[in-house]
Design a protein around this motif. Structure first.
Motif: not given
Length: 485
Positions: A17-22, A54-60, A86-89, A100-108
């Motif tokens: 998944a791809l998310a924005d900074a928010s 959500h906190e992990h995504a914000v940190e990324a 999951l991994h957040f980058h 304010q980077y976009p966040v790439s989230i991937h996992g299994e």
């Protein structure tokens, strides 16, 4: 009404998944949609897990990476939750805005034994407890910063008023108690983060014993007299060679033993505190003329959770004291009998030398040193005010503002300063984010970070120096002058 369908079995396919900074979902693959649904990024996560995610995504989005985080997907019909790794980058685009980077989230999806879910629930609860403890530690450090700051201001007032020696002594005890409280908070933080303990140093036990008598005076003098009883104190505090240890922990042990002695004398009595040497050992003895212990109680005194105080005791005081003494390569001996009181004897080996300090403390500036123009930034009014007052005591011209955005606006409006002193943890803009913004706008303006975190360090680029809360004024003043020099 038809029952809700169970989640489908998901083959070992990568979830992306791809998310924005928010935290808003911008894109995802079909495997992600099957597991998390179409209601936002975390549609099928329990509320608490969704908050963590959500906190992990914000940190990324701020530039960090978070990996190997496990979440449990709710499944209808009472089925076991579905575990997902999951991994957040951060996605660092060439023209992307820092923080304010976009966040790439991937996992299994993970398939584990049935007992796995219960273990993960326990792990998650422990993680929540750790987060709560760190939050409490942060708030407590702010309170101690205010206590020690106002104590420093009071000391200045007492000197001008030529206060009596006794008043100065009470103030010193207040400062010592607050400093020890800060050290205990650091121990909690170090334990949660699995950091190394405080560095040992050469300690004079007779000095520690004198400090403990002063610290505990309200318990063996004021409170008993309020209840109409009297506790007499007898001391023989002979100088003994130093031992290697941590002063805060040793004071903790002696304070606990003194309070136990006072509680053992509900009708009054005599408290004794002595220091002596025996061969190559330093001895501290704390005795009372109280109710004493039976042999069976004496044998169990150091057992965890064992207490004779009913609901008034935790049963951990002597256990922790024994652990601290053993960490100092010492031992505790107990002599007691019903109606004849109790004597605790602490035996420590002498120090073979004083270890070199890890870093030297900045020297205090001369009284005639010129003041600096400083901007103090903190969202906590109590801490911001006391920090500013302390710096003004050292001749600095201080402007104080509430938070990072206000600091940027104040500087944009034309305020000229020699350095910025900012708190690290602020809601709208952290201290490091403020330092990064200042670095871009004012490359030569030094930033000092104030923080209660034990692992915060200067990064050599945006942050010039870090001072840990609660701080001593000499340290703060010398550090500010050093980075602005």
């Amino acid at each position: 009404m038809e029952p809700a369908p169970s989640l489908p079995y998901v083959a070992p396919e990568l979830l992306t998944a791809l998310a924005d900074a928010s935290g808003k979902r911008l894109d995802c693959n079909e495997a992600w949609r099957e597991v998390f649904g179409d209601e936002g990024l975390w549609g099928r996560l329990p509320p608490e897990d969704a908050r963590f995610a959500h906190e992990h995504a914000v940190e990324a989005s701020r530039g960090g990476s978070v990996t190997n985080e496990v979440f449990l997907i709710d499944r209808p019909g009472g089925e076991e939750p579905l575990p997902v790794l999951l991994h957040f980058h951060p996605v660092r685009l060439p023209d992307g805005e820092s923080g304010q980077y976009p966040v790439s989230i991937h996992g299994e999806v993970m398939r584990e034994p049935a007992s796995w879910a219960a273990e993960q629930t326990r792990r998650r609860r422990m993680e929540m407890l750790g987060r709560m403890s760190m939050g409490i530690a942060h708030d407590f450090n702010n309170l101690l910063t205010a206590v020690l700051g106002h104590a420093e201001l009071l000391r200045s007032d007492l000197l001008h008023l030529h206060a009596e020696r006794e008043a100065q002594g009470h103030l010193q005890s207040l400062e010592q108690a607050a400093s020890d409280g800060a050290s205990l908070v650091r121990k909690i933080q170090q334990y949660i983060r699995n950091e190394k303990a405080e560095r040992a140093e050469a300690v004079a036990l007779h000095v520690i014993a004198e400090e403990v008598l002063t610290l505990t005076r309200p318990y063996w003098y004021n409170e008993p007299r309020r209840r109409g009883i009297s506790i007499r104190v007898e001391t023989t505090l002979r100088p003994v060679p130093s031992i290697l240890g941590t002063p805060t922990e040793l004071r903790e042990v002696l304070v606990n033993l003194v309070l136990n002695a006072v509680q053992a004398m509900p009708a009054g009595g005599t408290l004794t505190l002595t220091t002596a040497r025996r061969d190559r050992a330093a001895i501290v003895e704390i005795g009372d003329t109280g109710v004493g212990m039976t042999e069976s109680v004496r044998r169990r005194a150091f057992e965890p959770l064992f207490t004779t105080k009913g609901t008034g005791g935790s049963g951990m005081g002597l256990t922790m004291s024994q652990g601290i003494v053993q960490e100092h390569n010492g031992r505790i001996e107990v002599e007691s009998a019903p109606g004849r009181g109790t004597l605790f004897r602490l035996v420590f080996p002498f120090s073979t030398g004083t270890p070199a300090p890890e870093s030297s403390r900045p020297a205090a500036a001369p009284a005639t040193a010129a003041g600096l123009r400083l901007l103090v930034v903190d969202d906590e009014p109590m801490v911001r005010t006391v920090t500013s007052k302390l710096l003004r005591l050292r001749g600095h011209e201080v402007t104080e503002v509430d938070g990072g955005p206000a600091a940027l606006q104040t500087l944009t409006d034309g305020l000229e300063v020699d350095a910025v002193v900012t708190d690290l943890s602020m809601p709208d803009m952290s201290g490091r984010e403020l330092a990064a913004a200042l670095r871009q706008r004012y490359p030569t303006l030094p930033v000092l970070l104030l923080t209660g975190d034990t692992d915060a360090e200067a990064d050599g680029a945006d942050v010039a120096a870090v001072v840990k809360k609660p701080f001593q004024l000499d340290v703060l003043d010398a550090t500010v002058r050093e980075i602005a020099g």
